[in-house]
Design a protein around this motif. Structure first.
Motif, mmCIF file in Angstrom:
data_model
loop_
_atom_site.group_PDB
_atom_site.id
_atom_site.type_symbol
_atom_site.label_atom_id
_atom_site.label_comp_id
_atom_site.label_asym_id
_atom_site.label_seq_id
_atom_site.Cartn_x
_atom_site.Cartn_y
_atom_site.Cartn_z
ATOM 1 N N ILE A 19 -48.957 21.546 43.923
ATOM 2 C CA ILE A 19 -49.792 21.858 42.766
ATOM 3 C C ILE A 19 -50.882 22.844 43.163
ATOM 4 N N THR B 37 -39.324 16.590 30.493
ATOM 5 C CA THR B 37 -40.198 15.552 31.036
ATOM 6 C C THR B 37 -39.523 14.969 32.276
ATOM 7 N N THR C 122 -45.087 8.847 35.049
ATOM 8 C CA THR C 122 -44.172 9.982 35.124
ATOM 9 C C THR C 122 -42.833 9.634 35.764
ATOM 10 N N LEU D 104 -47.525 22.610 38.571
ATOM 11 C CA LEU D 104 -46.847 21.736 39.520
ATOM 12 C C LEU D 104 -45.445 22.294 39.690
ATOM 13 N N ASP E 262 -50.481 22.976 32.938
ATOM 14 C CA ASP E 262 -51.615 22.733 32.054
ATOM 15 C C ASP E 262 -52.379 24.046 32.035
ATOM 16 N N SER F 294 -56.938 16.728 33.004
ATOM 17 C CA SER F 294 -55.766 17.222 32.275
ATOM 18 C C SER F 294 -54.797 16.089 31.925
ATOM 19 N N LEU G 159 -51.666 16.264 32.443
ATOM 20 C CA LEU G 159 -50.790 16.190 33.610
ATOM 21 C C LEU G 159 -51.381 15.263 34.665
ATOM 22 N N ALA H 184 -44.287 21.116 35.698
ATOM 23 C CA ALA H 184 -45.250 20.851 34.632
ATOM 24 C C ALA H 184 -46.401 21.836 34.747
ATOM 25 N N ARG I 165 -51.399 11.580 33.551
ATOM 26 C CA ARG I 165 -50.065 10.963 33.605
ATOM 27 C C ARG I 165 -49.679 10.628 35.033
ATOM 28 N N ILE I 166 -49.991 11.536 35.966
ATOM 29 C CA ILE I 166 -49.661 11.282 37.366
ATOM 30 C C ILE I 166 -50.526 10.146 37.910
#
Length: 183
Positions: A60, A34, A129, A91, A102, A118, A120, A100, A123-124
């Motif tokens: 990404i 993480t 993060t 990413l 997905d 997603s 991901l 990361a 969270r971003i």
């Protein structure tokens, strides 16, 4: 495999899922930890040194992975490239290593909506993060956020940039920017 071992297909599917879960639990902390603030700062140094792009934490993109159409799935997996697929969203850092991922989204979906929906992306978007706080690039300059770069399929956000549309009358500054973000 179910025929070879004389077990039901659902049993094989459950075993596969259990094995994948066990592998992820064991390998994820070592190979895809993480992200923390130190890791993001290290990524930023890589983009600044290798690609001359300060305040960039990652790049990404999505990749369509060809797949057989699951039964009763209709056209959910049929993509614009005219085949069935699942989408891998990744990413990466400045060395092309995954930070990361997905995977498993329907092939018909665009990467922008996959990112937004997603875990991901959420969270971003929620800044959970450990990305460093906004800072100036030059001494006594304005505070700027750290960013991720993607292609035109991703939405523009405070932390997510993409290239300018290609145009014959594009300025030199825009061409250099597009080169930096990979557009």
């Amino acid at each position: 495999m179910s025929f070879s071992y004389r077990v039901r297909i659902s049993t094989v599917a459950n075993i596969d899922e259990d094995i994948c879960d066990a592998l992820w639990q064991r390998l994820q902390p070592k190979f895809m930890p993480t992200p923390d603030e130190a890791m993001w700062r290290n990524n930023e140094r890589g983009f600044k040194d290798k690609w001359n792009f300060p305040h960039c934490n990652g790049a990404i993109d999505g990749k369509h992975v060809a797949a057989q159409r699951p039964p009763h799935s209709g056209s959910r997996f049929y993509n614009y490239k005219q085949y069935h697929s699942v989408v891998l969203l990744g990413l990466i850092d400045a060395d092309y290593m995954f930070i990361a991922i997905d995977s498993g989204s329907y092939g018909k979906e665009c990467v922008g909506s996959i990112f937004t929906e997603s875990a991901l992306g959420q969270r971003i978007c929620s800044y959970s993060t450990a990305v460093p706080p906004d800072e100036p690039i030059v001494e006594e300059g304005s505070n700027l956020s750290y960013v991720i770069v993607g292609d035109e399929g991703f939405p523009l956000k405070r932390f997510l940039l993409h290239s300018f549309p290609r145009d014959k009358r594009m300025t030199t500054e825009k061409r250099v920017y597009n080169y930096r973000v990979g557009g």
